[in-house]
Design a protein around this motif. Structure first.
Motif, PDB file in Angstrom:
ATOM      1  N   ALA A   7      50.922  34.127  33.671  1.00 29.84           N
ATOM      2  CA  ALA A   7      50.426  35.501  33.745  1.00 29.84           C
ATOM      3  C   ALA A   7      50.637  35.844  35.115  1.00 29.84           C
ATOM      4  CB  ALA A   7      48.785  35.560  33.370  1.00 29.84           C
ATOM      5  N   GLY A   8      51.381  37.015  35.402  1.00 29.69           N
ATOM      6  CA  GLY A   8      51.872  37.545  36.573  1.00 29.69           C
ATOM      7  C   GLY A   8      52.890  37.151  37.174  1.00 29.69           C
ATOM      8  N   ILE A  11      54.659  37.001  43.766  1.00 31.40           N
ATOM      9  CA  ILE A  11      55.461  35.867  44.246  1.00 31.40           C
ATOM     10  C   ILE A  11      54.993  34.456  43.751  1.00 31.40           C
ATOM     11  CG2 ILE A  11      55.551  34.705  46.553  1.00 31.40           C
ATOM     12  CD1 ILE A  11      55.675  37.692  47.610  1.00 31.40           C
ATOM     13  N   GLY A  13      53.797  33.637  40.614  1.00 38.54           N
ATOM     14  CA  GLY A  13      54.156  33.577  39.078  1.00 38.54           C
ATOM     15  C   GLY A  13      55.890  33.193  39.248  1.00 38.54           C
ATOM     16  N   VAL A  34      52.392  45.251  35.301  1.00 34.29           N
ATOM     17  CA  VAL A  34      53.001  46.360  35.644  1.00 34.29           C
ATOM     18  C   VAL A  34      54.223  46.731  34.569  1.00 34.29           C
ATOM     19  CG1 VAL A  34      52.075  46.492  37.869  1.00 34.29           C
ATOM     20  CG2 VAL A  34      54.467  45.839  37.484  1.00 34.29           C
ATOM     21  N   GLN A 107      60.056  39.591  46.465  1.00 37.71           N
ATOM     22  CA  GLN A 107      59.698  39.557  45.040  1.00 37.71           C
ATOM     23  C   GLN A 107      60.791  39.788  43.996  1.00 37.71           C
ATOM     24  OE1 GLN A 107      56.628  42.386  43.855  1.00 37.71           O
ATOM     25  NE2 GLN A 107      55.910  41.215  41.836  1.00 37.71           N
ATOM     26  N   LEU A 129      47.327  40.230  31.004  1.00 38.01           N
ATOM     27  CA  LEU A 129      46.402  39.213  30.492  1.00 38.01           C
ATOM     28  C   LEU A 129      45.000  39.610  30.263  1.00 38.01           C
ATOM     29  CD1 LEU A 129      46.259  35.972  29.829  1.00 38.01           C
ATOM     30  CD2 LEU A 129      45.461  35.709  32.113  1.00 38.01           C
ATOM     31  N   GLY A 330      49.455  33.195  52.860  1.00 38.70           N
ATOM     32  CA  GLY A 330      49.120  33.384  51.095  1.00 38.70           C
ATOM     33  C   GLY A 330      50.243  33.326  50.641  1.00 38.70           C
ATOM     34  N   ALA A 331      51.371  33.804  50.911  1.00 41.57           N
ATOM     35  CA  ALA A 331      52.718  33.696  49.917  1.00 41.57           C
ATOM     36  C   ALA A 331      52.994  32.014  50.203  1.00 41.57           C
ATOM     37  CB  ALA A 331      53.848  34.579  50.467  1.00 41.57           C
ATOM     38  N   ALA A 334      51.146  29.899  47.887  1.00 44.98           N
ATOM     39  CA  ALA A 334      51.446  30.272  46.177  1.00 44.98           C
ATOM     40  C   ALA A 334      52.614  29.543  45.857  1.00 44.98           C
ATOM     41  CB  ALA A 334      51.611  31.660  46.201  1.00 44.98           C
TER      42      ALA A 334
HETATM   43  C1  FAD Z   1      51.475  45.456  45.084  1.00 43.25           C
HETATM   44  C2  FAD Z   1      51.203  44.255  46.055  1.00 43.25           C
HETATM   45  C3  FAD Z   1      51.340  44.569  47.360  1.00 43.25           C
HETATM   46  C4  FAD Z   1      51.196  43.594  48.317  1.00 43.25           C
HETATM   47  N1  FAD Z   1      51.403  43.643  49.619  1.00 43.25           N
HETATM   48  C5  FAD Z   1      51.244  42.736  50.477  1.00 43.25           C
HETATM   49  C6  FAD Z   1      51.433  43.016  51.776  1.00 43.25           C
HETATM   50  O1  FAD Z   1      51.931  43.735  52.558  1.00 43.25           O
HETATM   51  N2  FAD Z   1      51.248  41.880  52.806  1.00 43.25           N
HETATM   52  C7  FAD Z   1      50.527  40.753  52.392  1.00 43.25           C
HETATM   53  O2  FAD Z   1      50.144  39.708  53.071  1.00 43.25           O
HETATM   54  N3  FAD Z   1      50.461  40.383  51.041  1.00 43.25           N
HETATM   55  C8  FAD Z   1      50.401  41.492  50.109  1.00 43.25           C
HETATM   56  N4  FAD Z   1      50.224  41.289  48.909  1.00 43.25           N
HETATM   57  C9  FAD Z   1      49.821  39.956  48.534  1.00 43.25           C
HETATM   58  C10 FAD Z   1      50.538  38.766  48.485  1.00 43.25           C
HETATM   59  O3  FAD Z   1      51.839  39.177  47.690  1.00 43.25           O
HETATM   60  C11 FAD Z   1      49.967  37.506  47.734  1.00 43.25           C
HETATM   61  O4  FAD Z   1      48.696  37.325  48.793  1.00 43.25           O
HETATM   62  C12 FAD Z   1      50.634  36.242  47.956  1.00 43.25           C
HETATM   63  O5  FAD Z   1      52.061  36.542  47.863  1.00 43.25           O
HETATM   64  C13 FAD Z   1      50.246  35.416  46.797  1.00 43.25           C
HETATM   65  O6  FAD Z   1      51.003  35.627  45.709  1.00 43.25           O
HETATM   66  P1  FAD Z   1      50.380  35.748  44.077  1.00 43.25           P
HETATM   67  O7  FAD Z   1      51.635  35.791  43.171  1.00 43.25           O
HETATM   68  O8  FAD Z   1      49.258  34.694  43.999  1.00 43.25           O
HETATM   69  O9  FAD Z   1      49.785  37.167  44.020  1.00 43.25           O
HETATM   70  P2  FAD Z   1      50.260  38.811  43.846  1.00 43.25           P
HETATM   71  O10 FAD Z   1      51.410  38.636  44.981  1.00 43.25           O
HETATM   72  O11 FAD Z   1      49.288  39.566  44.331  1.00 43.25           O
HETATM   73  O12 FAD Z   1      50.944  38.708  42.448  1.00 43.25           O
HETATM   74  C14 FAD Z   1      50.033  38.899  41.361  1.00 43.25           C
HETATM   75  C15 FAD Z   1      50.854  39.739  40.092  1.00 43.25           C
HETATM   76  O13 FAD Z   1      49.930  39.477  38.919  1.00 43.25           O
HETATM   77  C16 FAD Z   1      50.021  40.873  38.543  1.00 43.25           C
HETATM   78  N5  FAD Z   1      48.828  41.066  37.601  1.00 43.25           N
HETATM   79  C17 FAD Z   1      47.528  41.310  37.891  1.00 43.25           C
HETATM   80  N6  FAD Z   1      46.625  40.938  36.799  1.00 43.25           N
HETATM   81  C18 FAD Z   1      47.486  40.743  35.843  1.00 43.25           C
HETATM   82  C19 FAD Z   1      46.888  40.389  34.599  1.00 43.25           C
HETATM   83  N7  FAD Z   1      45.756  40.498  34.098  1.00 43.25           N
HETATM   84  N8  FAD Z   1      47.891  40.161  33.757  1.00 43.25           N
HETATM   85  C20 FAD Z   1      49.069  40.018  34.104  1.00 43.25           C
HETATM   86  N9  FAD Z   1      49.679  40.046  35.366  1.00 43.25           N
HETATM   87  C21 FAD Z   1      48.873  40.579  36.154  1.00 43.25           C
HETATM   88  C22 FAD Z   1      50.256  41.562  39.500  1.00 43.25           C
HETATM   89  O14 FAD Z   1      50.750  42.971  39.098  1.00 43.25           O
HETATM   90  C23 FAD Z   1      51.198  41.120  40.497  1.00 43.25           C
HETATM   91  O15 FAD Z   1      52.549  40.928  40.203  1.00 43.25           O
HETATM   92  C24 FAD Z   1      50.684  42.237  47.984  1.00 43.25           C
HETATM   93  C25 FAD Z   1      50.247  41.956  46.560  1.00 43.25           C
HETATM   94  C26 FAD Z   1      50.502  43.226  45.693  1.00 43.25           C
HETATM   95  C27 FAD Z   1      50.375  42.950  44.104  1.00 43.25           C
END
Ligand code: FAD
Length: 452
Positions: A7-8, A11, A13, A34, A107, A129, A330-331, A334
């Protein structure tokens, strides 16, 4: 075959999908909330421990093509006086570079690669989700479905309607970010992210090149800070650079503390807050004034959880351990989560008899526990360090000991104390050069040969 649902498509996922595929899994589908993936966000840093994983996924050239390897990371006080400077990436003795990239471009690169390797329908957009049910693998319902995990999504139609979709799987990975639905289900009383009262304003701007054109800088202290780094390497137009910046301050009155990554605001008041920060090597108010757009975000994280894994489902990335951006991790964390999860899942299933539903479910649960045992304590330590400012602690030490500035930093912080702050963070984050360079690969031995 092990059936995996993610789910997601952020970066975490996407990197997890590529890691699982590299480890030999083939039945992997990502469901993303989205309806269209757009290049959102501004700059992020991929630290050497993440670039190593991307390299072992065969993505070194693609990621390098959209990134800039910072030469140094230099810390200053709010008067622009130097506190600490260290080489980064290859220059610091790592076998892999650090890369500053645009989050959205990165991404989309990962998404294209997922579609190329896993198939054009591997990412299902418009699917949010809602919940995950974990059944006893020996129960009649699980046996009838052939899987013990049931993920429920709401799928939005193009015309605005919505329908509920249930997907049965052996593994469900919650990579759904800081507002994770899977986490909320597991911790119904947790509430929203935890805010420390600081606000971040993120942006990109094209400005005159500063220092060597590849230095990441941080100026200020725990109350007010400015961070910038180039997103485009110095090239033909060496006099100008596109940089990413983050201006940070204790929140002024009336600020919106909702953690929305896409909240754009007017640059004027922020420029005013930094009006005195014109250094002879960087004009901070001019950078803020030149921003293409400024995005406001509260400095939030999540408390460490006592458990990530429930049945055959687990959390990764921000859903598991959202942390402050100091340390730029953070990234990177992940990406390491996904690689570690794929490693353990392959070790528990490849070459074993997992042909029955129960055997498969047991193997999955053992693998997820091993993943969690590796990653949960490590990220909890890191989370704690970011709350204590991480490597940026040197800026607060300089402020506490010399709020009006200093003639030389070593008059107020001895050199070995500065060195220990930098080394201590790298050790805790698992990217001290020697530890990273010598660590065994997370590509499992059972992984298939890679095709060119
Ligand atoms: C739009 C956006 C912009 C960002 N900009 C920055 C930035 O400029 N600088 C920075 O440091 N970090 C930013 N981040 C956060 C950064 O990407 C994360 O901290 C890091 O990369 C860890 O990634 P992640 O995949 O755990 O989370 P994220 O990158 O946040 O990805 C989570 C994904 O899950 C999706 N999602 C959410 N809820 C649901 C659901 N219920 N069901 C299915 N999908 C779902 C979201 O749409 C997103 O695509 C941003 C995140 C997003 C979503």
């Amino acid at each position: 075959m092990v059936k995996i649902v993610i789910a997601g498509a952020g970066i975490g996922g996407l990197a997890a999908a590529l890691s699982l595929h590299r480890a030999g899994f083939r039945d992997i589908t990502i469901y993303e909330r989205v309806r269209e993936l757009k290049p959102l966000g501004v700059g992020i840093n991929l630290l050497p421990h993440a670039v190593r994983e991307l390299t072992e996924l065969g993505l070194a050239d693609e990621v390098a093509a959209i990134g800039v390897p910072p030469s140094r990371l230099s810390y200053y006080n709010r008067f622009g006086q130097p506190i600490w400077s260290e080489p980064r990436g290859l220059d610091a003795g790592y076998r892999w570079p650090q890369l500053s990239v645009h989050r959205g471009e990165f991404q989309l690169l990962l998404a294209r690669e997922v579609e190329r390797r896993l198939g054009s329908d591997a990412i299902r957009l418009g699917c949010r989700l809602v919940s995950v049910e974990h059944l006893d693998p020996a129960s009649p319902e699980a046996r009838a479905a052939g899987h013990a995990e049931f993920a429920r999504f709401v799928r939005e139609g193009a015309g605005g309607g919505a329908e509920e979709v249930e997907v049965a799987a052996d593994v469900v990975i919650g990579a759904d970010g800081i507002h994770s639905a899977m986490r909320a289900q597991a911790c119904p009383d947790e509430g929203g992210p935890v805010w420390n009262g600081l606000i971040l304003w993120r942006g990109t701007a094209t400005v005159p090149t500063y220092l060597d054109g590849r230095t990441m800088i941080m100026a200020g202290d725990g109350e007010q800070k400015f961070v910038s780094y180039p997103l485009v390497a110095p090239g033909a137009d060496a006099g100008a650079t596109r940089l990413n910046f983050i201006a940070e301050r204790r929140a002024p009155e009336g600020v919106d503390e909702t953690a929305d990554w896409n909240h754009a605001v007017d640059p004027g008041p922020i420029e005013q807050l930094f009006a005195d920060w014109s250094f002879d090597w960087l004009d901070v108010p001019a950078v803020i004034a030149a921003a293409d757009e400024i995005l406001e975000y509260p400095m939030v994280d999540r408390n460490a959880l006592p458990q990530w894994t429930f049945g055959g489902s687990t959390l990764i990335g921000d859903a598991a351990h959202a942390m402050y951006p100091n340390g730029s991790n953070g990234a990177s964390q992940a990406i390491i989560d996904g690689r570690t999860l794929a490693f353990h899942l392959a070790n528990e299933t490849a070459g074993r008899d997992v042909s029955t539903d129960v055997a498969r479910a047991n193997a999955v649960r053992t693998a997820l526990e091993a993943y969690e045992a590796d990653r949960r304590p490590a990220t909890a330590r890191l989370l704690e360090m970011t709350r204590q400012l991480g490597p940026e602690k040197v800026m607060q030490l300089a402020y506490d000991r010399a709020p009006q500035g200093f003639a030389h930093v070593n008059d107020v912080i001895p050199a070995d104390e500065l060195q220990e702050v930098a080394d201590g963070y790298k050790r805790a984050a698992g990217f001290h050069p020697s530890a990273l360079n010598e660590r065994a690969s997370l590509t499992p031995e059972s992984a298939p040969e890679v095709e060119d």
